[in-house]
Enzyme design. Structure first.
Site, short mmCIF file in Angstrom:
data_model
loop_
_atom_site.label_atom_id
_atom_site.label_comp_id
_atom_site.label_asym_id
_atom_site.label_seq_id
_atom_site.Cartn_x
_atom_site.Cartn_y
_atom_site.Cartn_z
N HIS A 193 -9.43 1.10 5.10
CA HIS A 193 -8.16 1.32 5.82
C HIS A 193 -8.42 2.26 6.99
CE1 HIS A 193 -4.06 2.43 6.72
NE2 HIS A 193 -3.67 1.38 6.02
N GLU A 244 -5.10 -4.92 10.62
CA GLU A 244 -4.09 -3.88 10.81
C GLU A 244 -4.37 -3.12 12.11
OE1 GLU A 244 -2.20 -2.75 6.76
OE2 GLU A 244 -3.82 -1.35 7.19
N GLY A 268 2.87 2.22 10.88
CA GLY A 268 3.87 3.28 10.78
C GLY A 268 4.59 3.58 12.08
N ASN A 293 0.87 -1.18 0.00
CA ASN A 293 0.00 0.00 0.00
C ASN A 293 0.90 1.23 0.00
OD1 ASN A 293 -1.79 2.05 0.50
ND2 ASN A 293 -2.42 1.34 2.53
N GLU A 303 -6.79 4.66 8.00
CA GLU A 303 -6.54 6.06 7.65
C GLU A 303 -7.75 6.68 6.97
OE1 GLU A 303 -2.81 5.40 5.66
OE2 GLU A 303 -1.88 4.91 7.58
N SER A 319 3.71 -2.14 10.30
CA SER A 319 5.15 -2.21 10.56
C SER A 319 5.78 -3.54 10.17
CB SER A 319 5.45 -1.88 12.03
OG SER A 319 5.06 -0.55 12.32
N LYS A 367 0.02 4.23 -0.20
CA LYS A 367 -0.63 5.40 0.42
C LYS A 367 -0.44 6.63 -0.48
CE LYS A 367 -0.15 3.12 4.83
NZ LYS A 367 -0.07 3.19 6.28
P1 13P Z 1 3.25 0.39 7.59
O1 13P Z 1 3.74 -0.91 6.98
O2 13P Z 1 3.95 1.59 7.06
O3 13P Z 1 3.19 0.32 9.09
O4 13P Z 1 1.72 0.57 7.08
C1 13P Z 1 0.85 -0.47 7.20
C2 13P Z 1 -0.40 -0.14 6.47
O5 13P Z 1 -1.15 0.73 6.87
C3 13P Z 1 -0.65 -0.86 5.22
O6 13P Z 1 -1.95 -0.61 4.75
#
Ligand code: 13P
Length: 249
Positions: free
Chosen positions: A93, A163, A169, A9, A95, A209, A11
């Site tokens: 997601h 997740e 992150g 992803n 976010e 992560s 983002k």
């Molecule tokens: P990270 O791998 O940067 O922690 O992000 C995970 C994520 O949100 C994947 O959709």
């Protein structure tokens, strides 16, 4: 029975100049033992799909609207993603749930339209740190799962990504036991709702992560069929060892 899946992803990262990463991945994994999905920002989907061609990497979107078309400024529909060459779309997601107030009901409506457009839906679930500390993680996951997943789902068009919000992150990851508890719970819920055949065929990804140095430990956990990778999917040099770890899991 379930083919493993390494999903990236990107983002809100990446411009045309970054699509060379796809070439590097395809060169390193010409005939991968797992599925590889990369979800760049919507602006890059056409170019990424053209670049990936019929090679080992599939391209996906990161969100879509639940309508097919209309007066919806700034939105993109599932049909448009498919038309641009996407095979999949990430939905729900955290976010988007947190930053855009998306509810599980909206996620389900999006997933229904996306599945009707023949996209594979990667539906994300996850608890906040406060929710985990209040020890109702499984209640949260159970509610998100039942509300976000449409009845039209099956092993081909549904992937679930667990997740934990606090792991995204942050460099923090749950213990293997914590991941296993949630993945086993999701598997049991899917089997109960869709029957053993379909329930066992849906792939369950862990996200949050995931890095080259912790991937093997995570992939050894029961009911972990792959990963949804954020930061470490941006560069082939980081994503490739994660793919290799999944191939040998
Ligand atoms: P990270 O791998 O940067 O922690 O992000 C995970 C994520 O949100 C994947 O959709």
């Amino acid at each position: 029975m379930r083919r493993k899946l390494a999903a990236g992803n990107w983002k809100m990262n990446g411009t045309l100049a970054d699509l060379g990463e796809l070439d590097s991945l395809a060169e390193t994994h010409p005939t991968p033992g797992v599925d590889i999905l990369v979800c760049p920002p919507a602006t890059l989907i056409s170019a990424a799909a053209a670049r990936a061609g019929k090679g080992p990497i599939q391209i996906g979107g990161q969100d879509c609207h639940h309508a097919d078309q209309g007066a919806l400024t700034g939105d993109v529909s599932a049909l448009m993603l498919a038309d641009a060459g996407a095979h999949a779309v990430i939905l729900g997601h955290s976010e988007r749930r947190e930053g855009h107030g998306e509810t599980s009901e909206e996620v389900r409506a999006k997933a229904k339209t996306a599945q009707a457009a023949s996209l594979m839906t990667v539906i994300c679930l996850g608890e906040s740190l406060g929710q985990r500390e209040a020890t109702n993680t499984l209640d949260i996951i159970g509610a998100q799962l039942s509300l976000s997943v449409p009845d039209s789902s099956n092993g081909e068009n549904l992937v679930i990504a667990y997740e934990p919000i606090w792991a995204i992150g942050s460099g923090l990851t749950p213990s293997p036991d914590q991941i296993g508890e949630v993945h086993d719970f999701i598997r049991a819920r899917l089997e109960k709702r869709f029957g053993a055949g379909v329930g066992r065929s849906v792939r369950l990804l862990y996200g949050g992560s995931v890095k080259p140095d912790n991937a093997a430990e995570i992939f050894a956990v029961s009911n972990v069929d792959g990963a949804l990778v954020g930061g470490a999917s941006l560069r082939a040099a980081d994503f490739s060892p994660i793919i290799t770890a999944l191939e040998s899991a």
